[in-house]
Design a protein around this motif. Sequence first.
Motif, PDB file in Angstrom:
ATOM      1  N   ILE A 149       0.901  -1.207   0.096  1.00  0.00           N
ATOM      2  CA  ILE A 149      -0.076   0.025  -0.035  1.00  0.00           C
ATOM      3  C   ILE A 149       0.852   1.247   0.035  1.00  0.00           C
ATOM      4  O   ILE A 149       0.660   2.271  -0.690  1.00  0.00           O
ATOM      5  N   ALA A 150       1.901   1.195   0.511  1.00  0.00           N
ATOM      6  CA  ALA A 150       2.881   2.447   0.892  1.00  0.00           C
ATOM      7  C   ALA A 150       3.593   2.536  -0.445  1.00  0.00           C
ATOM      8  O   ALA A 150       3.614   3.691  -0.989  1.00  0.00           O
ATOM      9  N   GLY A 151       3.867   1.827  -1.174  1.00  0.00           N
ATOM     10  CA  GLY A 151       4.491   1.510  -2.342  1.00  0.00           C
ATOM     11  C   GLY A 151       3.559   1.988  -3.470  1.00  0.00           C
ATOM     12  O   GLY A 151       3.829   2.978  -4.413  1.00  0.00           O
ATOM     13  N   PHE A 152       2.586   1.520  -3.614  1.00  0.00           N
ATOM     14  CA  PHE A 152       1.200   1.985  -4.438  1.00  0.00           C
ATOM     15  C   PHE A 152       0.736   3.440  -4.158  1.00  0.00           C
ATOM     16  O   PHE A 152       0.757   4.109  -5.264  1.00  0.00           O
ATOM     17  N   LEU A 153       0.713   3.996  -2.968  1.00  0.00           N
ATOM     18  CA  LEU A 153       0.283   5.402  -2.664  1.00  0.00           C
ATOM     19  C   LEU A 153       1.252   6.384  -3.126  1.00  0.00           C
ATOM     20  O   LEU A 153       1.446   7.529  -3.704  1.00  0.00           O
ATOM     21  N   PHE A 154       2.675   6.008  -2.833  1.00  0.00           N
ATOM     22  CA  PHE A 154       4.003   6.770  -3.365  1.00  0.00           C
ATOM     23  C   PHE A 154       3.944   6.986  -4.770  1.00  0.00           C
ATOM     24  O   PHE A 154       3.956   7.952  -5.295  1.00  0.00           O
ATOM     25  N   GLN A 155       3.612   5.689  -5.654  1.00  0.00           N
ATOM     26  CA  GLN A 155       3.578   6.002  -6.960  1.00  0.00           C
ATOM     27  C   GLN A 155       2.183   6.902  -7.444  1.00  0.00           C
ATOM     28  O   GLN A 155       2.147   7.777  -8.356  1.00  0.00           O
ATOM     29  N   HIS A 156       1.209   6.736  -6.708  1.00  0.00           N
ATOM     30  CA  HIS A 156      -0.007   7.231  -6.789  1.00  0.00           C
ATOM     31  C   HIS A 156       0.114   8.794  -6.806  1.00  0.00           C
ATOM     32  O   HIS A 156      -0.807   9.591  -7.306  1.00  0.00           O
ATOM     33  N   LEU A 157       0.883   9.238  -5.823  1.00  0.00           N
ATOM     34  CA  LEU A 157       0.920  10.661  -5.190  1.00  0.00           C
ATOM     35  C   LEU A 157       2.467  11.280  -5.656  1.00  0.00           C
ATOM     36  O   LEU A 157       2.648  12.279  -5.279  1.00  0.00           O
ATOM     37  N   THR A 158       2.914  10.902  -6.820  1.00  0.00           N
ATOM     38  CA  THR A 158       4.280  11.547  -7.288  1.00  0.00           C
ATOM     39  C   THR A 158       4.132  12.644  -7.912  1.00  0.00           C
ATOM     40  O   THR A 158       5.083  13.473  -7.935  1.00  0.00           O
ATOM     41  N   TYR A 159       2.834  13.081  -8.345  1.00  0.00           N
ATOM     42  CA  TYR A 159       2.464  14.451  -8.823  1.00  0.00           C
ATOM     43  C   TYR A 159       3.006  15.640  -7.892  1.00  0.00           C
ATOM     44  O   TYR A 159       3.192  16.532  -8.331  1.00  0.00           O
ATOM     45  N   LYS A 160       2.674  15.211  -6.328  1.00  0.00           N
ATOM     46  CA  LYS A 160       2.938  16.477  -5.590  1.00  0.00           C
ATOM     47  C   LYS A 160       4.584  15.920  -4.947  1.00  0.00           C
ATOM     48  O   LYS A 160       4.568  16.596  -3.586  1.00  0.00           O
ATOM     49  N   TYR A 161       5.136  15.089  -5.057  1.00  0.00           N
ATOM     50  CA  TYR A 161       6.394  14.640  -4.309  1.00  0.00           C
ATOM     51  C   TYR A 161       7.441  15.889  -4.337  1.00  0.00           C
ATOM     52  O   TYR A 161       7.760  16.407  -5.524  1.00  0.00           O
ATOM     53  N   LYS A 162       7.846  16.196  -3.324  1.00  0.00           N
ATOM     54  CA  LYS A 162       8.862  17.296  -3.089  1.00  0.00           C
ATOM     55  C   LYS A 162       9.887  16.911  -1.996  1.00  0.00           C
ATOM     56  O   LYS A 162       9.004  16.568  -0.716  1.00  0.00           O
ATOM     57  N   VAL A 163      10.901  16.616  -2.088  1.00  0.00           N
ATOM     58  CA  VAL A 163      11.642  15.812  -1.125  1.00  0.00           C
ATOM     59  C   VAL A 163      11.657  16.323   0.411  1.00  0.00           C
ATOM     60  O   VAL A 163      11.721  15.544   1.206  1.00  0.00           O
ATOM     61  N   LYS A 164      12.082  17.834   0.335  1.00  0.00           N
ATOM     62  CA  LYS A 164      11.981  18.449   1.693  1.00  0.00           C
ATOM     63  C   LYS A 164      10.476  18.158   2.434  1.00  0.00           C
ATOM     64  O   LYS A 164      10.630  17.891   3.602  1.00  0.00           O
ATOM     65  N   GLU A 165       9.566  18.646   1.798  1.00  0.00           N
ATOM     66  CA  GLU A 165       8.148  18.283   2.448  1.00  0.00           C
ATOM     67  C   GLU A 165       7.944  16.891   2.724  1.00  0.00           C
ATOM     68  O   GLU A 165       7.332  16.593   3.648  1.00  0.00           O
ATOM     69  N   TYR A 166       8.299  15.953   1.872  1.00  0.00           N
ATOM     70  CA  TYR A 166       8.295  14.581   2.033  1.00  0.00           C
ATOM     71  C   TYR A 166       8.868  14.153   3.302  1.00  0.00           C
ATOM     72  O   TYR A 166       8.312  13.546   4.246  1.00  0.00           O
ATOM     73  N   TYR A 167      10.067  14.771   3.381  1.00  0.00           N
ATOM     74  CA  TYR A 167      10.814  14.170   4.670  1.00  0.00           C
ATOM     75  C   TYR A 167      10.399  14.571   5.828  1.00  0.00           C
ATOM     76  O   TYR A 167      10.369  14.060   6.989  1.00  0.00           O
ATOM     77  N   LEU A 168       9.852  16.092   5.808  1.00  0.00           N
ATOM     78  CA  LEU A 168       9.274  16.537   7.010  1.00  0.00           C
ATOM     79  C   LEU A 168       8.162  15.773   7.354  1.00  0.00           C
ATOM     80  O   LEU A 168       7.676  15.851   8.640  1.00  0.00           O
ATOM     81  N   SER A 169       7.349  15.580   6.416  1.00  0.00           N
ATOM     82  CA  SER A 169       5.773  14.785   6.613  1.00  0.00           C
ATOM     83  C   SER A 169       6.203  13.386   7.389  1.00  0.00           C
ATOM     84  O   SER A 169       5.615  13.058   8.528  1.00  0.00           O
ATOM     85  N   LYS A 170       6.994  12.713   7.048  1.00  0.00           N
ATOM     86  CA  LYS A 170       7.457  11.561   7.379  1.00  0.00           C
ATOM     87  C   LYS A 170       8.069  11.750   8.954  1.00  0.00           C
ATOM     88  O   LYS A 170       7.869  10.683   9.680  1.00  0.00           O
ATOM     89  N   PHE A 171       8.844  12.776   9.066  1.00  0.00           N
ATOM     90  CA  PHE A 171       9.236  12.956  10.319  1.00  0.00           C
ATOM     91  C   PHE A 171       8.413  13.149  11.539  1.00  0.00           C
ATOM     92  O   PHE A 171       8.423  12.496  12.659  1.00  0.00           O
ATOM     93  N   LYS A 172       7.553  13.762  11.001  1.00  0.00           N
ATOM     94  CA  LYS A 172       6.255  14.270  11.975  1.00  0.00           C
ATOM     95  C   LYS A 172       5.529  13.008  12.052  1.00  0.00           C
ATOM     96  O   LYS A 172       4.955  12.633  13.242  1.00  0.00           O
ATOM     97  N   THR A 173       5.181  12.313  11.386  1.00  0.00           N
ATOM     98  CA  THR A 173       3.999  11.328  11.487  1.00  0.00           C
ATOM     99  C   THR A 173       4.576  10.010  11.387  1.00  0.00           C
ATOM    100  O   THR A 173       3.740   9.086  11.903  1.00  0.00           O
ATOM    101  N   VAL A 174       5.793   9.611  11.386  1.00  0.00           N
ATOM    102  CA  VAL A 174       6.517   8.092  11.578  1.00  0.00           C
ATOM    103  C   VAL A 174       7.470   8.306  12.351  1.00  0.00           C
ATOM    104  O   VAL A 174       7.479   7.543  13.505  1.00  0.00           O
ATOM    105  N   VAL A 175       8.617   9.146  12.382  1.00  0.00           N
ATOM    106  CA  VAL A 175       9.706   9.337  13.400  1.00  0.00           C
ATOM    107  C   VAL A 175       9.180   9.472  14.553  1.00  0.00           C
ATOM    108  O   VAL A 175       9.454   9.103  15.523  1.00  0.00           O
ATOM    109  N   CYS A 176       8.461  10.707  14.754  1.00  0.00           N
ATOM    110  CA  CYS A 176       8.002  11.122  16.038  1.00  0.00           C
ATOM    111  C   CYS A 176       7.205  10.391  16.670  1.00  0.00           C
ATOM    112  O   CYS A 176       7.511  10.239  18.101  1.00  0.00           O
ATOM    113  N   PRO A 177       6.315   9.505  16.226  1.00  0.00           N
ATOM    114  CA  PRO A 177       5.654   8.686  17.158  1.00  0.00           C
ATOM    115  C   PRO A 177       6.374   7.459  17.308  1.00  0.00           C
ATOM    116  O   PRO A 177       6.093   6.847  18.401  1.00  0.00           O
ATOM    117  N   TYR A 178       7.122   7.005  16.483  1.00  0.00           N
ATOM    118  CA  TYR A 178       8.046   5.821  16.971  1.00  0.00           C
ATOM    119  C   TYR A 178       8.912   6.298  18.020  1.00  0.00           C
ATOM    120  O   TYR A 178       9.215   5.511  18.808  1.00  0.00           O
TER     121      TYR A 178
END
Length: 356
Positions: free
Chosen positions: A61-90
Motif C-alpha cells: 500500500i505504501a509503495g502503491f500510494l507513493f506512485q499514486h502521489l508522485t505528482y506532488k512529491y517534493k523531497v523536503k516536504e516529504y521528509y518533514l511529513s514522514k518525520f512528523k508522522t512516522v519518526v516522532c510517534p516511533y
Amino acid sequence: MATVKPQKIHSIHVLRGVAIIMIVFSHCLGVFKNSNLIANSYLFSFLNLFAFNFTTFFVLIAGFLFQHLTYKYKVKEYYLSKFKTVVCPYISVSIFCFLYFHYQSLSSLPFFSSTEPSALGSIVKMMLTGTQLLPLWFMPMIIMIFAISPLLYSWSQKSLIVIGLISMFWVVMFTKPDYTRPLLNLLHYGPVYLTGMMIKQNYEKIMQLVKDNLLLVIFFFGLCFCIPFAYRYVDYLGVEKLYYDTLQKIILFILALYFLDGLNRKNEHGRTYKFFSYMANISFPIYFIHEIIVLLLEQQVFNSPIADVIRTDNGQLASLGAISFLISTLTISIIIANLIKWIFKDKAKYLIGGNR
C-alpha cells in the motif's frame, strides 16, 4: 509522465483497514504459545498462516500510494511529513516502552560505557532494530525506505514492469529474515515496496490481466498458500528452501484490488466500507498501540482463573480466544487513540501517528 491529480482509490483504503485488523489478529494468535497447537489443529494452523505477514499489505500500500502521489512529491516536504508522522510517534511510543517494559533491565546497567553493556547503548540498539516492542521492528526498515525516496521517485518516472516482476521472484528466493535485522528486512521488503509502485503504475493492465486469467491467479494464490501449509505436516516436499508467504500476500493483494475495484467507481458506500474506512483512518495509531494492549490483556488473563486457556492445546479454543483478544484489543486501542487525540488535538500525530 502526466502530473494530473489522481482520484482517491477506495479499494486501497479498504485494504489498509483489512491489513491493520489482520496484523493485530496475528499478534493475538501469538498469545497462544502451546507448541502443539499447529500440529493438533488445522483451523489454528490455517488462521496462523493466513494472518501471518500482512505487513506485506502495508508495504504494498505504501509503495502503491507513493506512485499514486508522485505528482506532488517534493523531497523536503516529504521528509518533514514522514518525520512528523512516522519518526516522532516511533520515538514517543519507544519512550513509553523503555519506561514501562524495559526500565528494570535498563536501570540495572550503567548509563554509558564503552567497554560493557550500558543503558544508552541498549536504547540505541533497540531504536535501530525496533526490538523494544514486537511490531516496531517495522519502523527502522520503513524509515530507510522513506529515506531513499528520491531514488524511488526517479524510478517511478520509468517503466517498473521488469523490476516489479524481478521483485516478486526475489522475495521467494530471499526469505524474510529475523525481525531484529532491519537491513536484511529492507532487502526483503524494499522489493515489495517497488512491487506496490509497479502495481499502481500498471493498474489497468494488471486488473485486465487478472480478469482474463482469474482462475489461474486464484490457483496460483492457493498454491502459494497450500505449499507452506502442507510442509507443516509433511516431512519433505522438495521446496522447503523457498519462501512463499510474501508472494502469497502479493497475489492476495492483487486479487483483493480486482474484487474491490468496483468501489472506485461508486459515490456512495455501505456500512461495511465505512467500517473498514474507519479502521484505515485510525490504522497508524492502532499499529503503535495494539501490542501494548495485547501484552496487558495477556498478563491479566495469565493472572486470572482462566489462565489455562493461554496454554491450551485445543486449536478451536485457541482460535476463539484469539478472536476474543482481537475484538478486545481493537476496541481498547480505538478508545485510547481517540482519547489521546481528544486530549492532544492535532499534536496527537506526534505521539501515536495521525489519522489518515
